[in-house]
Design an enzyme around this catalytic site. Structure first.
Site, PDB file in Angstrom:
ATOM      1  N   SER A 131      60.958  -8.511   5.404  1.00  0.00           N
ATOM      2  CA  SER A 131      60.655  -9.426   4.118  1.00  0.00           C
ATOM      3  C   SER A 131      59.438  -8.632   3.569  1.00  0.00           C
ATOM      4  CB  SER A 131      59.427 -10.319   5.244  1.00  0.00           C
ATOM      5  OG  SER A 131      58.501  -9.182   6.240  1.00  0.00           O
TER       6      SER A 131
ATOM      7  N   HIS B 248      63.067 -15.160   6.925  1.00  0.00           N
ATOM      8  CA  HIS B 248      63.321 -15.592   5.743  1.00  0.00           C
ATOM      9  C   HIS B 248      64.276 -15.397   5.003  1.00  0.00           C
ATOM     10  CE1 HIS B 248      59.358 -14.150   4.563  1.00  0.00           C
ATOM     11  NE2 HIS B 248      59.266 -13.567   5.776  1.00  0.00           N
TER      12      HIS B 248
ATOM     13  N   LYS C  57      59.011 -20.759   6.358  1.00  0.00           N
ATOM     14  CA  LYS C  57      59.105 -20.499   5.205  1.00  0.00           C
ATOM     15  C   LYS C  57      60.145 -21.471   4.056  1.00  0.00           C
ATOM     16  CE  LYS C  57      57.605 -16.634   7.419  1.00  0.00           C
ATOM     17  NZ  LYS C  57      58.200 -15.869   8.597  1.00  0.00           N
TER      18      LYS C  57
HETATM   19  C1  PLP Z   1      57.320 -15.305   9.567  1.00  0.00           C
HETATM   20  C2  PLP Z   1      58.419 -14.380  10.626  1.00  0.00           C
HETATM   21  C3  PLP Z   1      58.433 -14.766  12.154  1.00  0.00           C
HETATM   22  C4  PLP Z   1      57.244 -15.799  12.198  1.00  0.00           C
HETATM   23  O1  PLP Z   1      57.775 -16.891  11.982  1.00  0.00           O
HETATM   24  P1  PLP Z   1      56.454 -18.383  12.492  1.00  0.00           P
HETATM   25  O2  PLP Z   1      56.530 -18.935  12.183  1.00  0.00           O
HETATM   26  O3  PLP Z   1      55.536 -17.795  10.680  1.00  0.00           O
HETATM   27  O4  PLP Z   1      55.410 -18.529  13.382  1.00  0.00           O
HETATM   28  C5  PLP Z   1      59.577 -14.329  12.511  1.00  0.00           C
HETATM   29  N1  PLP Z   1      59.935 -12.852  12.369  1.00  0.00           N
HETATM   30  C6  PLP Z   1      59.931 -13.180  10.476  1.00  0.00           C
HETATM   31  C7  PLP Z   1      60.905 -11.878  10.449  1.00  0.00           C
HETATM   32  C8  PLP Z   1      58.803 -13.454  10.252  1.00  0.00           C
HETATM   33  O5  PLP Z   1      59.064 -13.265   8.251  1.00  0.00           O
END
Ligand code: PLP
Length: 371
Positions: free
Chosen positions: A158, A186, A217
Protein backbone atom coordinates in the site's frame (compact mmCIF):
# COMPACT_ATOMS: atom_id res chain seq x y z
CA UNK A 1 -5.31 17.11 15.13
CA UNK A 2 -7.07 15.32 12.27
CA UNK A 3 -8.50 16.95 9.23
CA UNK A 4 -12.28 16.64 9.27
CA UNK A 5 -14.42 15.46 6.37
CA UNK A 6 -17.88 16.92 6.18
CA UNK A 7 -19.30 15.09 3.16
CA UNK A 8 -19.62 11.54 1.85
CA UNK A 9 -16.40 10.00 0.54
CA UNK A 10 -15.94 10.72 -3.14
CA UNK A 11 -13.72 12.26 -5.78
CA UNK A 12 -14.42 15.63 -4.15
CA UNK A 13 -14.93 16.01 -0.41
CA UNK A 14 -15.47 18.81 2.07
CA UNK A 15 -12.26 18.80 4.09
CA UNK A 16 -11.63 21.30 6.90
CA UNK A 17 -14.29 23.52 5.45
CA UNK A 18 -13.23 23.56 1.81
CA UNK A 19 -13.91 21.44 -1.24
CA UNK A 20 -10.88 19.45 -2.36
CA UNK A 21 -10.17 16.70 -4.86
CA UNK A 22 -9.63 13.67 -2.69
CA UNK A 23 -6.50 11.67 -3.55
CA UNK A 24 -6.15 10.00 -0.16
CA UNK A 25 -9.07 7.59 0.35
CA UNK A 26 -9.04 3.90 -0.54
CA UNK A 27 -12.34 4.33 -2.37
CA UNK A 28 -10.89 2.72 -5.52
CA UNK A 29 -14.17 2.14 -7.31
CA UNK A 30 -15.86 5.30 -6.06
CA UNK A 31 -18.67 3.19 -4.57
CA UNK A 32 -18.61 4.36 -0.92
CA UNK A 33 -21.47 6.73 -1.68
CA UNK A 34 -23.19 4.82 -4.49
CA UNK A 35 -26.97 5.43 -4.14
CA UNK A 36 -27.73 1.69 -4.21
CA UNK A 37 -25.16 0.99 -1.46
CA UNK A 38 -26.61 3.78 0.67
CA UNK A 39 -30.15 2.49 0.10
CA UNK A 40 -29.12 -1.07 1.00
CA UNK A 41 -27.58 0.22 4.25
CA UNK A 42 -30.74 2.23 5.05
CA UNK A 43 -32.96 -0.77 4.43
CA UNK A 44 -30.80 -2.89 6.72
CA UNK A 45 -30.93 -0.19 9.40
CA UNK A 46 -34.74 -0.24 9.27
CA UNK A 47 -34.81 -4.02 9.34
CA UNK A 48 -32.07 -4.79 11.89
CA UNK A 49 -31.34 -1.55 13.78
CA UNK A 50 -27.95 -0.03 14.43
CA UNK A 51 -25.71 -2.15 16.66
CA UNK A 52 -25.48 -5.94 16.64
CA UNK A 53 -24.89 -5.82 20.47
CA UNK A 54 -23.64 -9.41 20.58
CA UNK A 55 -20.94 -11.49 18.95
CA UNK A 56 -22.09 -13.44 15.93
CA UNK A 57 -21.61 -16.74 17.73
CA UNK A 58 -24.10 -15.59 20.42
CA UNK A 59 -27.05 -13.58 18.98
CA UNK A 60 -25.30 -11.09 16.68
CA UNK A 61 -25.55 -13.11 13.46
CA UNK A 62 -27.92 -11.57 10.90
CA UNK A 63 -29.03 -13.02 7.54
CA UNK A 64 -27.08 -10.31 5.76
CA UNK A 65 -23.82 -11.67 7.26
CA UNK A 66 -24.48 -15.09 5.76
CA UNK A 67 -25.51 -13.56 2.43
CA UNK A 68 -22.36 -11.44 2.36
CA UNK A 69 -20.16 -14.47 3.10
CA UNK A 70 -21.74 -16.43 0.25
CA UNK A 71 -21.43 -13.50 -2.17
CA UNK A 72 -17.82 -12.90 -1.20
CA UNK A 73 -16.99 -16.60 -1.67
CA UNK A 74 -18.51 -16.51 -5.13
CA UNK A 75 -16.74 -13.26 -5.99
CA UNK A 76 -13.36 -14.55 -4.76
CA UNK A 77 -13.98 -17.99 -6.29
CA UNK A 78 -13.32 -19.81 -3.03
CA UNK A 79 -15.46 -22.31 -1.13
CA UNK A 80 -16.12 -20.12 1.89
CA UNK A 81 -15.44 -16.83 3.65
CA UNK A 82 -15.75 -15.52 7.19
CA UNK A 83 -16.56 -11.86 7.71
CA UNK A 84 -14.83 -9.90 10.50
CA UNK A 85 -15.47 -6.35 11.69
CA UNK A 86 -12.30 -5.15 9.95
CA UNK A 87 -9.27 -6.34 8.04
CA UNK A 88 -7.05 -5.87 11.09
CA UNK A 89 -9.24 -8.36 12.99
CA UNK A 90 -9.15 -10.79 10.08
CA UNK A 91 -5.34 -10.84 10.17
CA UNK A 92 -5.01 -10.97 13.95
CA UNK A 93 -7.68 -13.68 14.03
CA UNK A 94 -6.49 -16.01 11.30
CA UNK A 95 -2.71 -16.05 11.71
CA UNK A 96 -2.72 -17.35 15.31
CA UNK A 97 -5.25 -19.96 14.13
CA UNK A 98 -2.90 -21.16 11.38
CA UNK A 99 0.37 -21.31 13.33
CA UNK A 100 1.67 -21.24 16.87
CA UNK A 101 4.66 -22.04 19.05
CA UNK A 102 7.16 -24.26 17.24
CA UNK A 103 6.00 -23.10 13.80
CA UNK A 104 7.70 -20.56 11.53
CA UNK A 105 6.26 -17.58 9.64
CA UNK A 106 8.07 -16.13 6.60
CA UNK A 107 7.01 -12.49 6.28
CA UNK A 108 7.83 -9.83 3.66
CA UNK A 109 9.68 -6.89 5.24
CA UNK A 110 7.03 -4.43 4.03
CA UNK A 111 3.95 -6.39 5.13
CA UNK A 112 1.05 -4.43 6.62
CA UNK A 113 1.18 -3.71 10.37
CA UNK A 114 -1.84 -5.91 11.08
CA UNK A 115 -0.10 -8.90 9.50
CA UNK A 116 2.87 -8.22 11.76
CA UNK A 117 0.55 -8.05 14.78
CA UNK A 118 -1.13 -11.33 13.80
CA UNK A 119 2.30 -12.95 13.46
CA UNK A 120 3.37 -11.71 16.91
CA UNK A 121 0.14 -12.88 18.52
CA UNK A 122 0.60 -16.36 17.10
CA UNK A 123 3.73 -17.11 19.12
CA UNK A 124 5.36 -18.65 16.04
CA UNK A 125 8.92 -17.75 15.15
CA UNK A 126 8.92 -14.87 12.64
CA UNK A 127 11.52 -14.76 9.88
CA UNK A 128 11.45 -11.64 7.74
CA UNK A 129 12.63 -11.72 4.12
CA UNK A 130 13.73 -8.71 2.11
CA UNK A 131 10.90 -7.05 0.25
CA UNK A 132 9.91 -9.25 -2.73
CA UNK A 133 13.37 -10.82 -2.69
CA UNK A 134 13.00 -14.50 -3.61
CA UNK A 135 16.56 -15.53 -2.80
CA UNK A 136 16.15 -13.95 0.61
CA UNK A 137 12.90 -15.93 1.07
CA UNK A 138 14.45 -19.16 -0.16
CA UNK A 139 17.43 -18.61 2.14
CA UNK A 140 15.23 -18.66 5.24
CA UNK A 141 12.97 -21.43 3.91
CA UNK A 142 16.05 -23.68 3.69
CA UNK A 143 16.68 -23.41 7.42
CA UNK A 144 15.45 -26.52 9.25
CA UNK A 145 11.99 -26.38 10.87
CA UNK A 146 10.10 -28.97 12.91
CA UNK A 147 6.64 -27.36 12.95
CA UNK A 148 4.43 -25.84 10.27
CA UNK A 149 5.52 -23.16 7.81
CA UNK A 150 3.49 -20.13 6.71
CA UNK A 151 4.53 -17.62 4.06
CA UNK A 152 2.56 -14.39 4.36
CA UNK A 153 2.53 -11.37 2.07
CA UNK A 154 0.47 -8.42 0.97
CA UNK A 155 -0.86 -8.84 -2.59
CA UNK A 156 -0.54 -5.12 -3.37
CA UNK A 157 1.79 -3.12 -1.12
CA UNK A 158 0.00 0.00 0.00
CA UNK A 159 2.91 2.43 0.28
CA UNK A 160 4.62 1.69 -3.06
CA UNK A 161 1.75 0.23 -5.11
CA UNK A 162 3.91 -2.71 -6.19
CA UNK A 163 2.83 -6.38 -6.37
CA UNK A 164 4.11 -9.42 -4.51
CA UNK A 165 5.74 -11.86 -6.99
CA UNK A 166 3.07 -14.45 -6.18
CA UNK A 167 3.92 -17.05 -8.88
CA UNK A 168 7.50 -17.31 -7.56
CA UNK A 169 6.32 -17.28 -3.94
CA UNK A 170 3.81 -20.07 -4.72
CA UNK A 171 6.63 -22.15 -6.28
CA UNK A 172 8.75 -21.73 -3.16
CA UNK A 173 5.76 -22.54 -0.94
CA UNK A 174 5.31 -25.81 -2.87
CA UNK A 175 9.01 -26.68 -2.87
CA UNK A 176 9.40 -26.14 0.89
CA UNK A 177 5.97 -27.35 2.02
CA UNK A 178 4.73 -24.01 3.33
CA UNK A 179 1.17 -22.66 3.50
CA UNK A 180 0.71 -19.45 1.53
CA UNK A 181 -1.38 -16.55 2.84
CA UNK A 182 -2.09 -13.38 0.85
CA UNK A 183 -3.58 -10.21 2.35
CA UNK A 184 -5.20 -8.52 -0.62
CA UNK A 185 -6.79 -5.48 1.03
CA UNK A 186 -5.54 -3.25 -1.82
CA UNK A 187 -5.97 -5.85 -4.57
CA UNK A 188 -9.62 -6.81 -4.12
CA UNK A 189 -11.83 -4.78 -6.43
CA UNK A 190 -8.69 -3.56 -8.18
CA UNK A 191 -6.59 -6.40 -9.62
CA UNK A 192 -7.71 -8.90 -12.23
CA UNK A 193 -10.17 -8.20 -15.05
CA UNK A 194 -13.21 -8.38 -12.75
CA UNK A 195 -11.48 -7.01 -9.65
CA UNK A 196 -11.26 -10.45 -8.06
CA UNK A 197 -7.82 -9.67 -6.69
CA UNK A 198 -4.10 -10.27 -7.11
CA UNK A 199 -4.36 -14.07 -6.79
CA UNK A 200 -6.82 -14.09 -9.70
CA UNK A 201 -4.61 -11.65 -11.63
CA UNK A 202 -1.82 -14.24 -11.47
CA UNK A 203 -4.16 -17.23 -11.98
CA UNK A 204 -3.06 -18.83 -8.70
CA UNK A 205 -6.40 -19.59 -7.03
CA UNK A 206 -5.67 -23.26 -6.34
CA UNK A 207 -2.21 -22.54 -4.95
CA UNK A 208 -3.01 -19.97 -2.27
CA UNK A 209 -4.12 -21.54 1.02
CA UNK A 210 -5.82 -18.54 2.57
CA UNK A 211 -6.56 -14.90 1.78
CA UNK A 212 -7.54 -11.99 3.96
CA UNK A 213 -9.16 -8.80 2.74
CA UNK A 214 -10.90 -5.61 3.72
CA UNK A 215 -14.34 -4.29 2.85
CA UNK A 216 -13.19 -0.75 3.68
CA UNK A 217 -11.32 -0.07 0.46
CA UNK A 218 -12.63 -0.85 -3.04
CA UNK A 219 -15.83 -2.27 -1.49
CA UNK A 220 -16.62 1.15 -0.03
CA UNK A 221 -17.98 -0.13 3.31
CA UNK A 222 -16.09 -1.26 6.43
CA UNK A 223 -15.23 -4.78 7.54
CA UNK A 224 -12.79 -7.57 6.81
CA UNK A 225 -12.80 -11.20 5.75
CA UNK A 226 -10.90 -14.45 5.49
CA UNK A 227 -11.34 -16.56 2.34
CA UNK A 228 -10.40 -20.21 1.81
CA UNK A 229 -11.67 -23.77 1.75
CA UNK A 230 -14.89 -24.71 3.54
CA UNK A 231 -12.89 -26.92 5.88
CA UNK A 232 -10.59 -24.06 6.83
CA UNK A 233 -13.40 -21.53 7.37
CA UNK A 234 -15.50 -23.99 9.42
CA UNK A 235 -12.52 -24.66 11.64
CA UNK A 236 -11.71 -20.96 11.97
CA UNK A 237 -15.27 -19.87 12.90
CA UNK A 238 -15.23 -21.10 16.53
CA UNK A 239 -11.52 -20.36 17.05
CA UNK A 240 -10.61 -16.89 15.77
CA UNK A 241 -10.34 -14.80 18.93
CA UNK A 242 -10.93 -11.46 17.20
CA UNK A 243 -14.20 -12.96 15.92
CA UNK A 244 -15.62 -14.79 18.92
CA UNK A 245 -14.79 -12.17 21.58
CA UNK A 246 -16.21 -9.11 19.86
CA UNK A 247 -19.74 -7.83 20.37
CA UNK A 248 -18.96 -5.40 17.55
CA UNK A 249 -19.22 -7.71 14.56
CA UNK A 250 -19.69 -6.02 11.22
CA UNK A 251 -22.85 -3.89 11.57
CA UNK A 252 -25.73 -5.24 9.43
CA UNK A 253 -26.01 -1.93 7.53
CA UNK A 254 -22.33 -2.09 6.57
CA UNK A 255 -22.68 -5.74 5.56
CA UNK A 256 -25.70 -4.84 3.41
CA UNK A 257 -23.77 -2.04 1.69
CA UNK A 258 -20.79 -4.33 0.99
CA UNK A 259 -23.14 -7.00 -0.35
CA UNK A 260 -24.72 -4.46 -2.72
CA UNK A 261 -21.30 -3.33 -3.96
CA UNK A 262 -20.29 -6.93 -4.69
CA UNK A 263 -23.53 -7.37 -6.66
CA UNK A 264 -22.81 -4.19 -8.63
CA UNK A 265 -19.22 -5.02 -9.55
CA UNK A 266 -19.97 -8.68 -10.27
CA UNK A 267 -22.28 -7.73 -13.13
CA UNK A 268 -20.61 -4.50 -14.30
CA UNK A 269 -16.89 -4.32 -14.93
CA UNK A 270 -17.01 -0.65 -15.96
CA UNK A 271 -15.92 0.46 -12.47
CA UNK A 272 -12.73 -1.59 -12.57
CA UNK A 273 -12.10 -0.52 -16.18
CA UNK A 274 -12.57 3.15 -15.30
CA UNK A 275 -10.21 2.82 -12.32
CA UNK A 276 -7.47 1.50 -14.59
CA UNK A 277 -8.14 4.05 -17.31
CA UNK A 278 -7.72 6.78 -14.67
CA UNK A 279 -4.64 5.09 -13.29
CA UNK A 280 -2.93 4.94 -16.68
CA UNK A 281 -3.86 8.53 -17.49
CA UNK A 282 -2.50 9.87 -14.19
CA UNK A 283 0.63 7.71 -14.17
CA UNK A 284 1.51 8.72 -17.75
CA UNK A 285 1.23 12.39 -16.93
CA UNK A 286 3.34 12.05 -13.77
CA UNK A 287 5.97 10.06 -15.71
CA UNK A 288 6.11 12.79 -18.36
CA UNK A 289 6.79 15.36 -15.66
CA UNK A 290 9.88 13.36 -14.70
CA UNK A 291 8.79 12.71 -11.12
CA UNK A 292 9.78 9.56 -9.21
CA UNK A 293 6.85 7.12 -8.87
CA UNK A 294 9.01 4.29 -7.55
CA UNK A 295 7.88 0.79 -8.50
CA UNK A 296 4.11 1.20 -8.67
CA UNK A 297 2.04 -0.88 -11.11
CA UNK A 298 -1.32 -0.22 -9.42
CA UNK A 299 -3.69 2.69 -8.63
CA UNK A 300 -1.52 3.53 -5.58
CA UNK A 301 0.78 6.21 -7.04
CA UNK A 302 3.55 7.55 -4.82
CA UNK A 303 5.52 10.62 -5.78
CA UNK A 304 8.74 10.17 -3.86
CA UNK A 305 10.32 13.44 -2.79
CA UNK A 306 12.86 12.23 -0.17
CA UNK A 307 12.79 14.64 2.74
CA UNK A 308 9.94 14.56 5.27
CA UNK A 309 9.69 18.35 5.56
CA UNK A 310 9.35 18.64 1.81
CA UNK A 311 6.59 16.01 1.68
CA UNK A 312 4.65 17.86 4.40
CA UNK A 313 5.13 21.20 2.69
CA UNK A 314 4.03 19.88 -0.68
CA UNK A 315 0.94 18.24 0.85
CA UNK A 316 0.03 21.63 2.36
CA UNK A 317 0.71 23.45 -0.92
CA UNK A 318 -1.54 21.00 -2.77
CA UNK A 319 -4.25 21.55 -0.17
CA UNK A 320 -4.06 25.28 -0.80
CA UNK A 321 -4.65 24.49 -4.49
CA UNK A 322 -7.72 22.37 -3.72
CA UNK A 323 -6.12 18.91 -3.73
CA UNK A 324 -5.66 16.55 -0.81
CA UNK A 325 -2.85 13.99 -0.94
CA UNK A 326 -1.35 12.48 2.20
CA UNK A 327 2.34 12.91 3.00
CA UNK A 328 3.78 9.51 3.96
CA UNK A 329 6.85 9.36 6.17
CA UNK A 330 8.94 7.09 8.38
CA UNK A 331 7.99 4.61 9.89
CA UNK A 332 5.39 4.01 7.15
CA UNK A 333 8.23 4.13 4.60
CA UNK A 334 12.04 4.03 4.98
CA UNK A 335 13.86 7.26 5.95
CA UNK A 336 14.78 9.39 2.95
CA UNK A 337 11.85 8.13 0.86
CA UNK A 338 9.11 10.43 2.14
CA UNK A 339 6.41 10.87 -0.44
CA UNK A 340 3.01 12.10 -1.41
CA UNK A 341 0.63 9.25 -2.08
CA UNK A 342 -2.09 9.58 -4.70
CA UNK A 343 -4.88 7.00 -4.55
CA UNK A 344 -6.65 6.83 -7.89
CA UNK A 345 -10.39 6.16 -7.99
CA UNK A 346 -12.89 5.27 -10.69
CA UNK A 347 -14.84 8.21 -9.27
CA UNK A 348 -12.28 10.79 -10.43
CA UNK A 349 -13.13 12.67 -13.59
CA UNK A 350 -10.45 13.52 -16.13
CA UNK A 351 -10.79 17.20 -15.20
CA UNK A 352 -10.09 16.30 -11.55
CA UNK A 353 -6.93 14.43 -12.50
CA UNK A 354 -5.79 17.24 -14.81
CA UNK A 355 -6.23 19.74 -12.01
CA UNK A 356 -4.22 17.49 -9.65
CA UNK A 357 -1.37 16.97 -12.13
CA UNK A 358 -1.21 20.69 -12.91
CA UNK A 359 -0.97 21.48 -9.20
CA UNK A 360 1.74 18.82 -8.76
CA UNK A 361 3.70 20.30 -11.67
CA UNK A 362 3.48 23.80 -10.23
CA UNK A 363 4.64 22.91 -6.73
CA UNK A 364 7.29 20.45 -7.96
CA UNK A 365 8.85 23.26 -9.99
CA UNK A 366 8.52 25.75 -7.13
CA UNK A 367 10.30 23.28 -4.83
CA UNK A 368 13.05 22.52 -7.35
CA UNK A 369 12.11 18.84 -7.87
CA UNK A 370 11.81 19.35 -11.62
CA UNK A 371 12.67 22.26 -13.90
C1 PLP B 1 -6.09 -1.59 5.19
C2 PLP B 1 -5.37 -2.86 5.33
C3 PLP B 1 -5.72 -3.76 6.33
C4 PLP B 1 -6.74 -3.43 7.37
O1 PLP B 1 -8.03 -3.50 6.88
P1 PLP B 1 -9.18 -2.68 7.65
O2 PLP B 1 -10.44 -3.25 7.14
O3 PLP B 1 -8.98 -1.25 7.29
O4 PLP B 1 -8.98 -2.92 9.10
C5 PLP B 1 -5.08 -4.98 6.37
N1 PLP B 1 -4.11 -5.28 5.49
C6 PLP B 1 -3.73 -4.43 4.52
C7 PLP B 1 -2.68 -4.84 3.55
C8 PLP B 1 -4.34 -3.18 4.41
O5 PLP B 1 -3.97 -2.34 3.47
Amino acid sequence: MYRTVNSPQGARIQLDGREVINMASNNYLGLASHPQAIQAAKDALDQYGVGPTASRNIVGNFPVHDALERALAEFKEVEATLVFNCGVSANTGVIPFLVGKGDVIYSDALNHGSIIDGCRLSGAQIKVYEHKNMSSLEGILKEPVIGKKLIVTDGVFSMDGDLAPLPEIADLADRYGAMLMVDDAHGDGVMGPMGKGTVDHFGLRSRVYVETGSLSKAFGSAGGFVAGSKELIDALRPKARSFIFTASPMAPCLAAAALKVIEIISRDKSYVDKLWENREYFANRITKLGLNMGTTVTPVIPVIVGEEGLADRMSQELFERGVFAQAIKFPMVPKGTARLRFMISAGHRKEDLDLVVNAIEEISKANGLIS
